[in-house]
Design an enzyme around this catalytic site. Structure first.
Site, PDB file in Angstrom:
ATOM      1  N   ASN A  57     123.963  48.053  91.355  1.00 29.72           N
ATOM      2  CA  ASN A  57     124.898  48.792  90.753  1.00 29.72           C
ATOM      3  C   ASN A  57     125.383  49.961  91.961  1.00 29.72           C
ATOM      4  O   ASN A  57     126.541  50.154  91.848  1.00 29.72           O
ATOM      5  CB  ASN A  57     124.279  49.282  89.646  1.00 29.72           C
ATOM      6  CG  ASN A  57     123.929  48.598  88.671  1.00 29.72           C
ATOM      7  OD1 ASN A  57     124.271  47.435  88.521  1.00 29.72           O
ATOM      8  ND2 ASN A  57     123.033  49.144  87.686  1.00 29.72           N
TER       9      ASN A  57
ATOM     10  N   LYS B  53     119.439  48.920  90.000  1.00 28.12           N
ATOM     11  CA  LYS B  53     119.964  50.229  90.188  1.00 28.12           C
ATOM     12  C   LYS B  53     120.567  50.063  91.847  1.00 28.12           C
ATOM     13  O   LYS B  53     121.475  50.519  92.120  1.00 28.12           O
ATOM     14  CB  LYS B  53     118.922  51.108  90.322  1.00 28.12           C
ATOM     15  CG  LYS B  53     118.460  51.427  88.777  1.00 28.12           C
ATOM     16  CD  LYS B  53     117.594  52.629  88.605  1.00 28.12           C
ATOM     17  CE  LYS B  53     118.362  53.998  88.951  1.00 28.12           C
ATOM     18  NZ  LYS B  53     119.488  54.234  87.979  1.00 28.12           N
ATOM     19  N   GLY B  54     120.005  49.168  92.535  1.00 24.71           N
ATOM     20  CA  GLY B  54     120.006  48.990  94.062  1.00 24.71           C
ATOM     21  C   GLY B  54     121.639  48.047  93.898  1.00 24.71           C
ATOM     22  O   GLY B  54     122.771  48.662  94.456  1.00 24.71           O
TER      23      GLY B  54
ATOM     24  N   ASN C  77     119.008  42.765  89.902  1.00 20.89           N
ATOM     25  CA  ASN C  77     118.734  42.081  88.367  1.00 20.89           C
ATOM     26  C   ASN C  77     119.986  41.465  87.717  1.00 20.89           C
ATOM     27  O   ASN C  77     120.931  42.096  87.979  1.00 20.89           O
ATOM     28  CB  ASN C  77     118.023  43.261  87.414  1.00 20.89           C
ATOM     29  CG  ASN C  77     116.884  43.985  87.779  1.00 20.89           C
ATOM     30  OD1 ASN C  77     116.009  43.360  88.501  1.00 20.89           O
ATOM     31  ND2 ASN C  77     116.555  45.183  87.588  1.00 20.89           N
TER      32      ASN C  77
ATOM     33  N   GLY D 126     124.580  56.712  85.863  1.00 18.72           N
ATOM     34  CA  GLY D 126     123.825  57.371  87.026  1.00 18.72           C
ATOM     35  C   GLY D 126     123.976  56.685  88.086  1.00 18.72           C
ATOM     36  O   GLY D 126     123.903  57.382  89.378  1.00 18.72           O
ATOM     37  N   ASP D 127     124.231  55.391  88.064  1.00 16.43           N
ATOM     38  CA  ASP D 127     124.175  54.668  89.518  1.00 16.43           C
ATOM     39  C   ASP D 127     125.615  54.775  89.835  1.00 16.43           C
ATOM     40  O   ASP D 127     125.816  54.784  91.098  1.00 16.43           O
ATOM     41  CB  ASP D 127     124.077  53.256  89.406  1.00 16.43           C
ATOM     42  CG  ASP D 127     122.616  52.809  88.953  1.00 16.43           C
ATOM     43  OD1 ASP D 127     121.672  53.771  89.359  1.00 16.43           O
ATOM     44  OD2 ASP D 127     122.315  52.040  88.308  1.00 16.43           O
TER      45      ASP D 127
ATOM     46  N   GLU E 196     113.208  51.345  91.607  1.00 19.69           N
ATOM     47  CA  GLU E 196     112.938  49.892  90.880  1.00 19.69           C
ATOM     48  C   GLU E 196     112.357  48.881  91.931  1.00 19.69           C
ATOM     49  O   GLU E 196     112.264  47.806  91.595  1.00 19.69           O
ATOM     50  CB  GLU E 196     114.100  49.507  90.356  1.00 19.69           C
ATOM     51  CG  GLU E 196     114.611  50.115  89.086  1.00 19.69           C
ATOM     52  CD  GLU E 196     115.619  49.275  88.226  1.00 19.69           C
ATOM     53  OE1 GLU E 196     115.871  49.556  87.140  1.00 19.69           O
ATOM     54  OE2 GLU E 196     116.708  48.677  88.874  1.00 19.69           O
TER      55      GLU E 196
END
Length: 314
Positions: free
Chosen positions: A51, A48-49, A19, A260-261, A147
Protein backbone atom coordinates in the site's frame (compact mmCIF):
# COMPACT_ATOMS: atom_id res chain seq x y z
CA UNK A 1 -8.40 14.84 -12.19
CA UNK A 2 -5.35 16.77 -11.00
CA UNK A 3 -2.09 16.65 -12.92
CA UNK A 4 0.29 13.98 -11.53
CA UNK A 5 2.60 15.14 -8.75
CA UNK A 6 6.24 15.25 -9.83
CA UNK A 7 8.81 14.67 -7.09
CA UNK A 8 12.39 15.87 -7.14
CA UNK A 9 15.02 13.12 -7.52
CA UNK A 10 15.37 11.07 -4.33
CA UNK A 11 14.66 7.37 -4.13
CA UNK A 12 12.22 6.10 -1.53
CA UNK A 13 12.57 2.58 -0.15
CA UNK A 14 9.62 0.75 1.38
CA UNK A 15 10.20 -2.40 3.42
CA UNK A 16 7.05 -4.31 4.24
CA UNK A 17 4.26 -6.74 3.57
CA UNK A 18 2.31 -7.74 0.48
CA UNK A 19 -1.14 -9.27 0.87
CA UNK A 20 -4.11 -10.03 -1.31
CA UNK A 21 -7.14 -8.37 0.33
CA UNK A 22 -10.67 -9.74 0.37
CA UNK A 23 -12.92 -6.81 1.30
CA UNK A 24 -16.47 -7.42 2.51
CA UNK A 25 -18.99 -4.57 2.84
CA UNK A 26 -21.25 -4.75 5.90
CA UNK A 27 -23.84 -2.49 7.51
CA UNK A 28 -22.10 -2.60 10.89
CA UNK A 29 -18.92 -4.30 12.11
CA UNK A 30 -19.72 -7.54 13.97
CA UNK A 31 -19.21 -8.02 17.69
CA UNK A 32 -17.81 -11.29 19.14
CA UNK A 33 -20.21 -14.17 18.54
CA UNK A 34 -22.26 -12.28 15.94
CA UNK A 35 -22.85 -13.51 12.39
CA UNK A 36 -23.74 -10.91 9.77
CA UNK A 37 -24.46 -10.86 6.05
CA UNK A 38 -22.41 -8.80 3.61
CA UNK A 39 -23.71 -6.44 0.96
CA UNK A 40 -20.74 -6.77 -1.38
CA UNK A 41 -17.25 -8.15 -1.85
CA UNK A 42 -14.10 -7.22 -3.74
CA UNK A 43 -10.61 -8.65 -4.09
CA UNK A 44 -7.63 -6.34 -4.44
CA UNK A 45 -3.96 -5.97 -3.56
CA UNK A 46 -2.92 -4.76 -0.13
CA UNK A 47 -0.47 -5.24 2.72
CA UNK A 48 1.05 -2.20 4.39
CA UNK A 49 4.27 -2.41 2.40
CA UNK A 50 2.50 -2.72 -0.93
CA UNK A 51 0.00 0.00 0.00
CA UNK A 52 2.71 2.48 0.95
CA UNK A 53 4.83 1.71 -2.10
CA UNK A 54 1.87 2.19 -4.44
CA UNK A 55 0.99 5.44 -2.65
CA UNK A 56 4.54 6.72 -3.21
CA UNK A 57 4.47 5.81 -6.90
CA UNK A 58 0.99 7.28 -7.40
CA UNK A 59 2.16 10.55 -5.84
CA UNK A 60 5.13 10.76 -8.18
CA UNK A 61 7.87 9.19 -6.06
CA UNK A 62 10.72 6.98 -7.28
CA UNK A 63 10.13 3.90 -5.13
CA UNK A 64 11.51 0.43 -4.63
CA UNK A 65 9.85 -2.22 -2.49
CA UNK A 66 11.61 -4.83 -0.37
CA UNK A 67 9.41 -7.74 0.65
CA UNK A 68 8.40 -11.28 -0.24
CA UNK A 69 5.58 -13.09 -2.01
CA UNK A 70 4.82 -16.76 -2.48
CA UNK A 71 5.38 -18.66 -5.69
CA UNK A 72 1.62 -18.90 -6.23
CA UNK A 73 -0.72 -17.19 -8.67
CA UNK A 74 -1.47 -14.43 -6.14
CA UNK A 75 2.22 -13.60 -5.89
CA UNK A 76 2.67 -13.45 -9.65
CA UNK A 77 -0.38 -11.23 -10.07
CA UNK A 78 0.81 -8.93 -7.30
CA UNK A 79 4.24 -8.46 -8.87
CA UNK A 80 2.64 -7.71 -12.24
CA UNK A 81 0.40 -5.13 -10.58
CA UNK A 82 3.34 -3.44 -8.84
CA UNK A 83 5.23 -3.17 -12.12
CA UNK A 84 2.18 -1.63 -13.77
CA UNK A 85 1.97 0.89 -10.91
CA UNK A 86 5.65 1.91 -11.42
CA UNK A 87 6.96 0.27 -8.25
CA UNK A 88 10.44 -1.25 -8.61
CA UNK A 89 10.28 -4.87 -7.46
CA UNK A 90 13.85 -6.17 -7.75
CA UNK A 91 13.88 -6.25 -3.94
CA UNK A 92 10.81 -8.50 -3.71
CA UNK A 93 11.85 -12.11 -3.13
CA UNK A 94 9.70 -14.97 -4.44
CA UNK A 95 9.53 -17.97 -2.12
CA UNK A 96 8.24 -20.83 -4.20
CA UNK A 97 7.07 -23.04 -1.34
CA UNK A 98 5.20 -20.26 0.47
CA UNK A 99 1.78 -18.73 -0.12
CA UNK A 100 1.27 -15.01 -0.55
CA UNK A 101 -0.22 -13.21 2.46
CA UNK A 102 -3.98 -12.72 2.70
CA UNK A 103 -6.10 -10.16 4.56
CA UNK A 104 -9.83 -10.16 5.29
CA UNK A 105 -11.18 -6.61 5.50
CA UNK A 106 -14.66 -5.74 6.78
CA UNK A 107 -15.85 -2.21 5.95
CA UNK A 108 -19.06 -0.77 7.43
CA UNK A 109 -21.40 1.89 6.03
CA UNK A 110 -19.44 4.69 7.76
CA UNK A 111 -16.15 3.57 6.19
CA UNK A 112 -14.70 2.12 9.40
CA UNK A 113 -12.92 -1.21 9.06
CA UNK A 114 -11.85 -4.38 10.83
CA UNK A 115 -8.92 -6.36 9.41
CA UNK A 116 -7.48 -9.83 10.00
CA UNK A 117 -4.21 -10.79 8.30
CA UNK A 118 -2.69 -14.19 7.48
CA UNK A 119 1.01 -13.30 6.93
CA UNK A 120 1.90 -16.18 4.63
CA UNK A 121 5.21 -15.46 2.90
CA UNK A 122 5.58 -12.16 4.78
CA UNK A 123 6.55 -14.10 7.89
CA UNK A 124 9.52 -15.57 5.99
CA UNK A 125 11.13 -12.28 4.93
CA UNK A 126 14.83 -13.07 5.31
CA UNK A 127 17.04 -10.58 7.22
CA UNK A 128 20.02 -11.39 4.98
CA UNK A 129 17.99 -10.65 1.85
CA UNK A 130 16.82 -7.34 3.28
CA UNK A 131 20.33 -6.34 4.37
CA UNK A 132 21.73 -7.08 0.91
CA UNK A 133 19.00 -5.08 -0.84
CA UNK A 134 19.54 -2.07 1.42
CA UNK A 135 23.31 -2.11 0.89
CA UNK A 136 22.99 -2.45 -2.88
CA UNK A 137 21.07 0.78 -3.55
CA UNK A 138 20.87 4.21 -1.92
CA UNK A 139 17.63 5.91 -0.90
CA UNK A 140 16.91 9.27 0.64
CA UNK A 141 13.97 7.98 2.72
CA UNK A 142 13.30 4.44 3.98
CA UNK A 143 9.95 3.56 5.54
CA UNK A 144 9.02 0.33 7.28
CA UNK A 145 6.07 -1.17 9.18
CA UNK A 146 5.57 -4.23 11.41
CA UNK A 147 3.73 -6.75 9.21
CA UNK A 148 7.08 -8.46 8.54
CA UNK A 149 9.53 -9.94 11.10
CA UNK A 150 11.22 -7.39 13.34
CA UNK A 151 14.53 -9.19 12.71
CA UNK A 152 14.30 -8.31 9.00
CA UNK A 153 13.69 -4.65 9.84
CA UNK A 154 16.59 -4.63 12.30
CA UNK A 155 18.84 -5.95 9.53
CA UNK A 156 17.74 -3.05 7.36
CA UNK A 157 18.19 -0.50 10.14
CA UNK A 158 21.75 -1.58 10.86
CA UNK A 159 22.63 -1.39 7.14
CA UNK A 160 21.16 2.08 6.57
CA UNK A 161 23.67 4.94 6.31
CA UNK A 162 22.96 7.81 8.69
CA UNK A 163 22.34 10.06 5.69
CA UNK A 164 19.08 8.22 4.99
CA UNK A 165 15.92 9.24 6.84
CA UNK A 166 14.38 6.17 8.48
CA UNK A 167 10.62 6.38 9.10
CA UNK A 168 9.07 3.67 11.29
CA UNK A 169 5.31 3.11 11.15
CA UNK A 170 4.74 0.75 14.14
CA UNK A 171 1.71 -1.01 12.69
CA UNK A 172 0.37 -3.41 13.59
CA UNK A 173 1.79 -3.07 17.08
CA UNK A 174 3.67 -6.08 18.43
CA UNK A 175 2.56 -7.76 21.65
CA UNK A 176 5.80 -6.82 23.43
CA UNK A 177 6.84 -3.25 22.51
CA UNK A 178 10.28 -3.68 24.13
CA UNK A 179 11.38 -5.78 21.12
CA UNK A 180 11.29 -2.55 19.09
CA UNK A 181 14.10 -0.94 21.09
CA UNK A 182 16.69 -1.57 18.36
CA UNK A 183 14.48 -0.11 15.64
CA UNK A 184 13.57 2.92 17.73
CA UNK A 185 17.24 3.64 18.38
CA UNK A 186 17.78 4.04 14.61
CA UNK A 187 14.46 5.59 13.55
CA UNK A 188 14.42 9.30 12.74
CA UNK A 189 10.64 9.65 12.57
CA UNK A 190 8.06 7.50 14.35
CA UNK A 191 4.53 7.49 12.88
CA UNK A 192 2.01 5.69 15.14
CA UNK A 193 -1.73 6.14 15.23
CA UNK A 194 -3.28 6.91 18.59
CA UNK A 195 -3.91 3.25 19.46
CA UNK A 196 -0.35 2.24 18.60
CA UNK A 197 0.96 5.22 20.57
CA UNK A 198 -0.92 4.09 23.66
CA UNK A 199 0.43 0.57 23.30
CA UNK A 200 3.99 1.86 22.89
CA UNK A 201 3.62 4.01 25.99
CA UNK A 202 1.99 1.28 28.07
CA UNK A 203 -1.12 3.43 28.52
CA UNK A 204 -4.69 3.31 27.27
CA UNK A 205 -5.50 4.70 23.84
CA UNK A 206 -5.45 8.51 24.10
CA UNK A 207 -8.69 10.31 23.27
CA UNK A 208 -7.49 13.92 23.56
CA UNK A 209 -4.36 15.87 22.67
CA UNK A 210 -3.55 16.14 26.38
CA UNK A 211 -3.59 12.36 26.62
CA UNK A 212 -1.51 12.12 23.43
CA UNK A 213 1.01 14.46 25.11
CA UNK A 214 1.15 12.16 28.12
CA UNK A 215 1.80 9.10 25.96
CA UNK A 216 4.56 10.85 23.99
CA UNK A 217 6.24 11.90 27.23
CA UNK A 218 6.37 8.23 28.30
CA UNK A 219 8.21 7.04 25.19
CA UNK A 220 11.92 6.25 25.29
CA UNK A 221 12.37 7.83 21.88
CA UNK A 222 14.40 10.94 21.12
CA UNK A 223 13.46 11.52 17.48
CA UNK A 224 10.48 13.14 15.80
CA UNK A 225 7.01 11.71 16.42
CA UNK A 226 4.06 12.20 14.09
CA UNK A 227 0.84 10.83 15.58
CA UNK A 228 -2.00 10.23 13.12
CA UNK A 229 -5.46 10.96 14.53
CA UNK A 230 -7.78 9.74 11.78
CA UNK A 231 -10.44 12.34 11.07
CA UNK A 232 -8.70 14.78 13.43
CA UNK A 233 -5.54 14.96 11.31
CA UNK A 234 -2.07 14.54 12.81
CA UNK A 235 0.10 16.08 15.50
CA UNK A 236 3.86 16.65 15.31
CA UNK A 237 6.31 16.39 18.21
CA UNK A 238 9.93 17.43 17.81
CA UNK A 239 12.50 17.53 20.63
CA UNK A 240 12.40 20.81 22.61
CA UNK A 241 9.55 22.23 20.50
CA UNK A 242 5.82 22.60 21.19
CA UNK A 243 3.49 20.15 19.47
CA UNK A 244 1.85 21.24 16.23
CA UNK A 245 -1.59 19.99 15.28
CA UNK A 246 -2.52 19.69 11.60
CA UNK A 247 -6.30 19.18 11.35
CA UNK A 248 -7.91 17.14 8.60
CA UNK A 249 -10.52 18.47 6.17
CA UNK A 250 -14.08 17.33 6.76
CA UNK A 251 -14.98 14.45 4.44
CA UNK A 252 -17.60 11.72 4.28
CA UNK A 253 -15.44 8.57 4.11
CA UNK A 254 -16.27 5.63 1.89
CA UNK A 255 -13.44 3.36 3.14
CA UNK A 256 -10.79 4.22 5.74
CA UNK A 257 -8.69 1.08 5.15
CA UNK A 258 -5.30 2.14 3.84
CA UNK A 259 -5.63 5.78 4.93
CA UNK A 260 -2.67 5.43 7.30
CA UNK A 261 -0.61 3.90 4.50
CA UNK A 262 -1.55 6.75 2.17
CA UNK A 263 -0.37 9.16 4.88
CA UNK A 264 2.96 7.38 5.28
CA UNK A 265 3.55 7.17 1.54
CA UNK A 266 2.78 10.86 1.15
CA UNK A 267 5.07 11.76 4.04
CA UNK A 268 7.95 9.89 2.40
CA UNK A 269 7.33 11.63 -0.95
CA UNK A 270 7.23 15.10 0.61
CA UNK A 271 10.36 14.50 2.69
CA UNK A 272 12.27 13.14 -0.32
CA UNK A 273 11.09 16.19 -2.26
CA UNK A 274 12.68 18.43 0.36
CA UNK A 275 9.52 19.79 2.00
CA UNK A 276 9.71 20.93 5.61
CA UNK A 277 8.24 18.60 8.21
CA UNK A 278 5.11 20.64 8.91
CA UNK A 279 4.41 21.15 5.21
CA UNK A 280 4.95 17.43 4.64
CA UNK A 281 2.60 16.42 7.45
CA UNK A 282 -0.14 18.86 6.39
CA UNK A 283 0.05 17.53 2.82
CA UNK A 284 -0.01 13.93 4.03
CA UNK A 285 -3.14 14.64 6.08
CA UNK A 286 -4.83 15.98 2.93
CA UNK A 287 -3.75 12.94 0.89
CA UNK A 288 -4.98 10.51 3.58
CA UNK A 289 -8.31 12.31 3.84
CA UNK A 290 -8.85 12.13 0.08
CA UNK A 291 -7.89 8.45 0.12
CA UNK A 292 -10.96 7.65 2.26
CA UNK A 293 -13.23 8.85 -0.56
CA UNK A 294 -12.39 5.80 -2.69
CA UNK A 295 -12.77 2.09 -1.87
CA UNK A 296 -9.77 -0.15 -1.35
CA UNK A 297 -6.51 -0.03 0.57
CA UNK A 298 -4.36 1.28 -2.31
CA UNK A 299 -4.56 4.63 -4.06
CA UNK A 300 -6.05 4.24 -7.56
CA UNK A 301 -4.01 5.27 -10.62
CA UNK A 302 -6.28 8.30 -11.19
CA UNK A 303 -6.10 9.52 -7.59
CA UNK A 304 -6.65 13.29 -7.43
CA UNK A 305 -3.66 14.32 -5.32
CA UNK A 306 -3.30 17.81 -3.85
CA UNK A 307 -0.37 19.90 -5.04
CA UNK A 308 2.94 18.87 -3.49
CA UNK A 309 4.15 21.49 -0.97
CA UNK A 310 6.90 23.88 -2.00
CA UNK A 311 10.40 22.94 -0.86
CA UNK A 312 11.64 24.62 2.28
CA UNK A 313 14.00 27.56 1.87
CA UNK A 314 16.44 26.05 4.36
Amino acid sequence: MNDPVTAEPGRIRVIGSLNVDLTLRVATLPVPGETILTSGRAQAFGGKGGNQAVAVATLGGDVELIGVVGGDADGRRYLDNLRQRRVQVSGVEVKGAAETGVAIVLVDKTGENLIAVHPGANAALDPGWVRDQVRERHASVTIAQLEVPVEALEAAATALPTSETFVLNPAPMVATPTVLAGLLSRADILVPNRKELGQLAGLSEPTSLIEVDRCVERLAFTGTIVVTLGGEGAVVYEPDQPRRHHPAPTVKPVDTSGAGDAFCGALAVALAHGSGLDEAVAWSVEVASRSTLVAGAQLPPDFAAPALPVKSAT
